[in-house]
Scaffold this active site. Sequence first.
Site: not given
Length: 532
Positions: A90, A93, A338
């Site tokens: 993640s 991101k 997230s």
Amino acid sequence: MSRPADHLNRRTRGWIRPLVIGLVATLTWSSPAGADTSRADLGADLGTALDTILADPLLKGGAAGVVVADADSGATLYRHRPDDRLMPASNTKLLTSAAAMGLLGPDYTYRTEVLTDGSRRGQVLKGDLYLRGTGDPTMLAADYQQLAARLAESGIKRVTGRLIADDTRFDTQRVGRSWAADDESSYYAAQISPLTLAPDTDYDAGSVIVETTPGAAPGDRPKVTLNPKTGYLRIDNRATTAATGSGSTLSVERQHGSNTITVSGAIPAGSGPAKEWVSVWEPTGYAASVFADALADHGVKVAGATRLGRATPADARQLASHQSMPLKRLLIPFMKLSNNIHAEVLTKTIGYETAGRGTWSAGLAVISDWLKKQGVDVGAVRQVDGSGLSRMDNIAAGRLVELLLSVRDEPWYADWYASLPVACAPDRFVGGTLRSRMCGTSAARNARGKTGSLTGASALSGYVTDADGRELAYSVVLNNYLASSVKSVEDAIVVTLAKSGADRATTAVRPPAVTERGGADLECSWTKPRRC
């Protein structure tokens, strides 16, 4: 990217600023082998401390990329295999969210509209009713109720045509490249559509909450309900109520390619309701079904069947609309929790708004171009989705730090920075995925960072202030380990940086691994009820 003169002056001052840091070593691990390790300007002792942490047995046989830089000057202070391309999970991101702020702007909003090309005759609308989505991942059932209420308030009681769900803003590719097949019913891998809804204010678009309440006595069938209430999904209830105090063996799974949710196993009598978040098959139909129910609730009858995937005529007029929160506010649930779906919606939105194509390929190409202008070496980056759920994403720690440094000059930086999880801040929408980490250390309420977790991949990248008040940008990307969690290694690096300072003895530390409870195969926020 050009930088203001004062930034260049700060960079120069950073290069000439002396830094002497001592180390009191309390651990006896050997220094890690590996090429391309540099300790420039951090001080040899602190560099040794970071090397020592990376020698943790948890990483034996694995791969690690670590970069630390002076956020003010941009000078690289420490690097360990900075160019090794690893799975960032993640941490992807960071790229997507920053590009969204730079390309769409912090005030960008989504609009969900109800339109028609028909004619009005008193309380009757002769023609079709269109529900057009543009990508809003924060639509709730209550928002569809409000749209229906506005239609009813205008005096419309009957529609002679059909309800048509317009999801043509994006293409029909619903899931990301190489997403795991066994994640299909998991809400964090929900299908992507510009017309969707979320079950609650965590805004997990494209999912439904399945709530199972035990029966009154062992052997009774539990009660299973959906939130939002909808007939779009079917419940196959095979579960039973077990003896009071026994363990739960409840399983909730959506069958492949369908909207049948099978509930099996046992839930103990006397226990509270069990909740499971499950993705739906075809979120466009899900949204249309919830809106159709809302119309019925408000006394608006639609004579025709619901049809999906047809574009609204150019001459259609608007009857009602709903506008989302601005992007700068959307970043909070997106980054703190997230949220994968937000990342993918933003990627396709970037493609549509800048290239006229709501596709992953268009959006990722534009993101890559934007990153290049920011000074990120995109030739060394492979990004195939917006969230990092794909195991094909490859990003080096050095590239993440390049981004962390470059965005500090952007006018929207304060909002973006505020969206990063804060270590040991207990509020879920402040601490996010870091809210139970690094507590009782100098990094608590200090370090900010984006977490990332997949099986065998973990990352943490962000900012931390050292004991002298100097802000550091850091990235730690760890791959190919066999331990259930390596979060303690990430925390040790960040806490050690927070403790460091001129003329200060610094100890290499290993805080307890708080995420060991359930392993670290997924972001802690992806396992509900939330682990972090």
